[in-house]
Design an enzyme around this catalytic site. Structure first.
Site, PDB file in Angstrom:
ATOM      1  N   HIS A  93       0.797  -1.240   0.000  1.00  0.00           N
ATOM      2  CA  HIS A  93       0.000   0.000   0.000  1.00  0.00           C
ATOM      3  C   HIS A  93       0.822   1.279   0.000  1.00  0.00           C
ATOM      4  CE1 HIS A  93      -4.029  -1.741   0.778  1.00  0.00           C
ATOM      5  NE2 HIS A  93      -3.325  -2.698   1.366  1.00  0.00           N
ATOM      6  N   THR A 144      -8.270   7.017  -1.798  1.00  0.00           N
ATOM      7  CA  THR A 144      -9.636   6.494  -1.918  1.00  0.00           C
ATOM      8  C   THR A 144     -10.625   7.622  -1.684  1.00  0.00           C
ATOM      9  OG1 THR A 144      -9.348   5.732   0.350  1.00  0.00           O
ATOM     10  CG2 THR A 144      -9.254   4.062  -1.370  1.00  0.00           C
ATOM     11  N   LYS A 166     -14.394   8.864  -3.404  1.00  0.00           N
ATOM     12  CA  LYS A 166     -15.621   9.214  -2.675  1.00  0.00           C
ATOM     13  C   LYS A 166     -16.130  10.594  -3.098  1.00  0.00           C
ATOM     14  CE  LYS A 166     -13.693   6.432   0.994  1.00  0.00           C
ATOM     15  NZ  LYS A 166     -12.846   6.451   2.208  1.00  0.00           N
ATOM     16  N   LYS A 198       1.246  14.745   1.051  1.00  0.00           N
ATOM     17  CA  LYS A 198      -0.111  15.049   0.590  1.00  0.00           C
ATOM     18  C   LYS A 198      -0.285  16.548   0.324  1.00  0.00           C
ATOM     19  CE  LYS A 198      -2.083  11.143   3.202  1.00  0.00           C
ATOM     20  NZ  LYS A 198      -2.775  10.269   2.230  1.00  0.00           N
ATOM     21  N   LYS A 228      -7.995  14.385   4.731  1.00  0.00           N
ATOM     22  CA  LYS A 228      -7.131  13.203   4.681  1.00  0.00           C
ATOM     23  C   LYS A 228      -6.107  13.361   5.800  1.00  0.00           C
ATOM     24  CE  LYS A 228      -6.007  14.290   0.325  1.00  0.00           C
ATOM     25  NZ  LYS A 228      -6.054  13.093  -0.479  1.00  0.00           N
ATOM     26  N   ARG A 229      -5.345  12.304   6.100  1.00  0.00           N
ATOM     27  CA  ARG A 229      -4.296  12.456   7.093  1.00  0.00           C
ATOM     28  C   ARG A 229      -3.357  13.592   6.690  1.00  0.00           C
ATOM     29  NH1 ARG A 229      -3.920   8.510  11.313  1.00  0.00           N
ATOM     30  NH2 ARG A 229      -2.006   9.636  11.814  1.00  0.00           N
TER      31      ARG A 229
HETATM   32  C1  GL7 Z   1      -2.292   3.814   2.019  1.00  0.00           C
HETATM   33  C2  GL7 Z   1      -1.969   4.775   0.871  1.00  0.00           C
HETATM   34  O1  GL7 Z   1      -1.240   5.842   1.337  1.00  0.00           O
HETATM   35  C3  GL7 Z   1      -3.206   5.252   0.122  1.00  0.00           C
HETATM   36  O2  GL7 Z   1      -2.791   5.963  -1.022  1.00  0.00           O
HETATM   37  C4  GL7 Z   1      -4.065   4.083  -0.293  1.00  0.00           C
HETATM   38  O3  GL7 Z   1      -5.248   4.540  -0.900  1.00  0.00           O
HETATM   39  C5  GL7 Z   1      -4.410   3.253   0.943  1.00  0.00           C
HETATM   40  C6  GL7 Z   1      -5.228   2.038   0.603  1.00  0.00           C
HETATM   41  O4  GL7 Z   1      -4.604   1.281  -0.382  1.00  0.00           O
HETATM   42  O5  GL7 Z   1      -3.208   2.804   1.579  1.00  0.00           O
HETATM   43  N1  GL7 Z   1      -1.091   3.199   2.503  1.00  0.00           N
HETATM   44  C7  GL7 Z   1      -0.921   3.408   3.818  1.00  0.00           C
HETATM   45  O6  GL7 Z   1       0.003   2.969   4.517  1.00  0.00           O
HETATM   46  N2  GL7 Z   1      -1.924   4.160   4.285  1.00  0.00           N
HETATM   47  C8  GL7 Z   1      -2.777   4.451   3.281  1.00  0.00           C
HETATM   48  O7  GL7 Z   1      -3.789   5.077   3.400  1.00  0.00           O
HETATM   49  C9  GL7 Z   1      -2.085   4.582   5.685  1.00  0.00           C
END
Ligand code: GL7
Length: 838
Positions: free
Chosen positions: A373, A672, A676, A570, A564-565
């Site tokens: 991820h 994601t 949304k 970002k 978002k975080r």
């Molecule tokens: C993340 C990615 O940063 C994000 O881009 C992705 O949509 C998500 C789900 O696949 O996974 N990877 C990660 O470590 N976090 C995310 O949100 C916390």
């Protein structure tokens, strides 16, 4: 064991209080649950008691489906998907379950006819915040789709007593408050005390020869912890399937402590109990940052061991032998957090079930799939050998054995390539020695995937490049998706109703059907309704902001949202640079024509991430100045809404006109939130990063505001030598904005407050804000122009929503089922005497 048919209540001829769906029955069930579960009568009941009674009334109506679904897992020949994830960011259950069961309107009516305030009760629910952000929320969306697609599945994770912290903003700074989501009880879960599992930790190993003179190893741990499963039903939309989310809570095994009590070490015994139970106390609040904390590895091993032992138990109960384990379970590793599972399954098979290594390895590889991820190097998990050896001595031996065999293969294929060997090794030996969890996951899985097309390509090229060269056939892309049930139907009923009136209800489980909306694009009345709907929702958000945060925002203004975080990659601070640019334009020319905008931010920063916290402070400080400057005449507003969570997401995505997806190209694996927003008719301003690329492809480039460097250009510029000063000196607008921050203008004359941020940009700018600044401002100017033509904007908005079919989590799960898990739907049939759906 009592079988389903033996439970007498299921043979009732009359409508049962726990299953019936007539208004009268639901009303009676509410009163019944209030009295018999909460032990309250209306005279003493609190709103929470009513909420609990309501939740139990809904849960009751899921139980038979749940029970029936669970029975399916035990059938020979049914393959179950097991989704292993350290995080499940579920959000509130009530509305979602009501929608999935098809009884939302009915129950709402009954509650209101009973003189209760449905919305008030709904808002009482504490959301289970058992995740940090996108990764945990993705797991929750996937559970929803698995059930909706009638795929037999179990989610396995950790029942953190404290989920992600609550965020308050004091004097513009983030303050973290512990999240006590369980304090009033959790009506959605059922503890299954009888299915408790033991997990070992620490100690040492010992070699011995068994009765057949085979060399074996036994593990003599110095601690045993009990894992108690808590099950939560996960309903599917418009189907009978109700899958299980099984979360493990750590407890001390009492028997283990008797000895200590007998020798009088009472406090020692109590202390060990406390230490055991600490394992599932708290979610680590870092997203995308690996911190080598022992407790974190304990958490990972704890839940993975419980889950694998649980699966083995279920498999053996079917009367199957372990040789066919991978035919019963497809286990997906949600990032590397559960990747210790590779070594644990080997240990269980080899040490405990005495299966030969080679066969055990076959089973293991056939069982696991691994989803990566993130590409951020600081997020890649690795554990020092000493920590690993102390906690999991047997697993370290197993990892060495896996590694030796694996590197043997590599050596045979690439003789005399020691650099390659060093890169592929499960052990990083370049400095202090570490176990590399991504390598363990890659070697132990038959399938490896990224979460968006670009991300998968970069994985194949960089982070897992050597693995890709070795096993190209293992790699595939599975672009993320989100569930339209929660992210449109639950969160945006006005839009959902409008869509349904036009094209019927099928789109809710077949999101590609939204394409049919394109046929109405020339229908002026439809466009008016679409616009009006967005307007109404923006009005609700404006009221909410006024009531909860005291800030007046204009619902006619463009709602520009970044939730978002908080993370430098970002680039929330790039958004701030744009705000200051607009502010400066107004200050230089107070009568300038400008499209009124409301900038809405939300997101938590990891508690130890100073720069992210400073960005929150900057947003709030700029907001203070802009919101209170009479020259601005309310044309710009900046609000940072505290405690962004699933519930707030549900409120804000539907109200957005513009979605900010502005990460440095090559950094956001997928995103994601971007999906949304667009599903709810927001337009995106974004870089060519993560799933933005695919969103733009789907909605059409003319309906997307693109800016910024591409991933290739980012690499190129970095390798040429990127110098942020060049941009600062060559762009007067940028210079003015940066100088304004440096001057203390937003910090009551304090020139030090934001210096770390400004210096980081001027001297390093690792995420290349300066390189993208002008392109971003230009794209934002196009947004302003476009928003002035409301008819055109509405067309673009409709097209965005209409073309988002691809980004349903149903599509993503179908791909996983067909290409990785080899899992097929199993219909859950209910006996006729059980009430059907509403
Ligand atoms: C993340 C990615 O940063 C994000 O881009 C992705 O949509 C998500 C789900 O696949 O996974 N990877 C990660 O470590 N976090 C995310 O949100 C916390």
């Amino acid at each position: 064991m009592t079988t389903f048919e033996q439970v007498p209540v299921f043979q009732c001829e009359f409508e049962d209080d726990r299953t019936g769906l007539s208004k009268e029955t639901i009303k009676r069930a509410l009163a019944d649950n209030l009295f018999y579960i909460q032990g309250k009568v209306p005279a003493t009941a609190t709103p929470n008691d009513y909420y609990m009674a309501l939740a139990y009334t809904v849960r009751d109506r899921m139980l038979q489906r749940w029970f029936k679904t669970t029975e399916v897992y035990t059938k020979k020949g049914v393959k179950v998907v097991s989704y292993l994830s350290a995080e499940f960011l579920l959000g509130p259950h009530l509305s979602n379950n009501l929608i999935n069961l098809g009884i939302y309107d009915l129950v709402r009516q009954v509650v209101e006819e009973s003189g209760l305030d449905f919305v008030q009760l709904r808002e009482i629910e504490e959301e289970p915040g058992l995740g940090n952000g996108g990764l945990g929320r993705l797991a929750a969306c996937y559970m929803d789709s698995l059930s909706t697609l009638e795929i037999p599945a179990i989610g396995y994770g950790i029942r953190y007593e404290f989920g992600i912290f609550d965020q308050e903003i004091r004097d513009g700074w983030q303050v973290e408050i512990t999240d006590k989501w369980l304090h009033l009880g959790n009506p959605w879960e059922i503890p299954r005390l009888e299915e408790t599992i033991e997990v070992k930790f620490g100690g040492r190993t010992e070699a011995y020869y068994d009765e057949k003179c085979r060399y074996r190893v036994r593990w003599i741990p110095d601690k045993v912890v009990k894992g108690v499963p808590y099950d939560t039903p996960i309903s599917g939309y418009n189907v009978n399937t109700v899958n299980t989310l099984r979360l493990w809570k750590a407890e001390a095994p009492e028997s283990f402590e008797f000895q200590a009590f007998n020798v009088g070490d009472y406090y020692g015994a109590v202390n060990r109990k406390v230490v055991s139970e600490n394992i599932t106390k708290v979610l680590y609040p870092n997203d995308e940052l690996m911190k080598g904390k022992e407790l974190r590895l304990e958490q990972q091993y704890f839940f993975v061991s419980c889950s694998l032992q649980d699966m083995i138990r279920l498999h053996l109960q079917k009367g199957e032998s372990l040789e066919t384990f991978h035919q019963s379970f497809a286990v997906q590793l949600n990032d590397t957090h559960p990747s210790i599972g590779v070594a644990e399954l080997m240990r269980l098979l080899v040490d405990e079930y005495e299966i030969e290594w080679d066969q055990a390895w076959q089973i293991t590889q056939n069982t696991f799939g691994y989803t990566n991820h993130t590409l951020l190097p600081e997020a890649l998990e690795k554990w020092t050998l000493s920590l690993f050896k102390n906690l999991l001595p047997r697993h370290l031996q197993i990892i060495y054995e896996i590694n030796q065999r694996f590197l043997g293969q590599v050596r045979a294929k690439y003789p005399n390539d020691s650099d390659r060997l060093a890169r592929l090794s499960l052990i990083d030996e370049s400095g202090e020695k570490y176990v590399r969890m991504a390598n363990l996951a890659s070697v132990g899985s038959h399938a490896i995937n990224g979460v968006a097309a670009l991300h998968t390509e970069l994985l194949k090229r960089d982070v897992l490049g050597d693995f890709h060269e070795l096993w190209p056939e293992k790699f595939s892309n599975k672009t993320n998706g989100v569930t339209p049930r929660r992210w449109i139907v639950v969160s945006n009923p006005l839009l959902a109703n409008l869509i349904t009136r036009k094209i019927g209800v099928d789109w809710i489980s077949h999101l590609e059907d939204l394409k049919q909306l394109e046929a109405f694009i020339e229908d002026a009345e439809f466009r008016r309704e679409w616009r009006q709907t967005k307007q109404d929702i923006k009005g609700y958000l404006a009221t909410y902001i006024k009531e909860n945060h005291g800030i007046e925002v204009n619902p006619e203004s463009l709602f520009d949202v970044q939730v978002k975080r908080l993370h430098e990659y970002k680039r929330q601070h790039l958004n701030v640079l744009h705000i200051i640019t607009l502010y400066k334009r107004i200050k230089d020319n107070p009568n300038i024509e400008i499209t009124p905008r409301t900038f809405i931010f939300g997101g938590k920063a990891a508690p130890g991430y100073f720069m992210a916290k400073l960005i929150i402070k900057l947003i709030n400080s700029v907001g203070d100045v802009v919101n209170n400057d009479p020259d601005v005449r309310d044309r710009l507003k900046v609000v940072f809404l505290p405690d962004y969570n699933v519930r707030f997401g549900q409120r804000v995505y539907p109200a957005a006109d513009l979605s900010e997806q502005i990460s440095t190209a090559g950094k956001e694996a997928s995103g994601t939130g971007n999906m949304k927003f667009a599903m709810n008719g927001a337009l995106t301003i974004g870089t060519l990063d993560g799933a933005n690329i695919e969103i733009r492809e789907e909605v059409g480039e003319e309906n997307f505001f693109l800016f910024g460097l591409t991933t290739e250009q980012v690499y190129e510029l970095k390798s040429k030598g990127y110098n942020p000063w060049d941009y600062y000196h060559n762009n007067p607008q940028l210079k003015q904005v940066i100088d304004l921050i440096s001057s203390g203008f937003f910090s009551h004359g304090d020139t030090n407050l934001f210096r770390p941020l400004v210096d980081s940009l001027l001297y390093h700018d690792p995420y290349m804000l300066f390189a993208d600044y002008q392109s971003y401002i230009d794209a934002q100017d196009q947004v302003n122009q476009a928003y002035r033509d409301q008819e055109h904007w509405t067309r673009m908005s409709i097209l965005n929503a209409a073309r988002m079919g691809k980004f349903s989590s149903d599509r993503a799960i179908l791909e996983y089922c067909q290409e990785i898990w080899n899992a097929v739907p199993v219909k859950i049939e209910l006996e006729e005497y059980i009430q059907g759906r509403a």
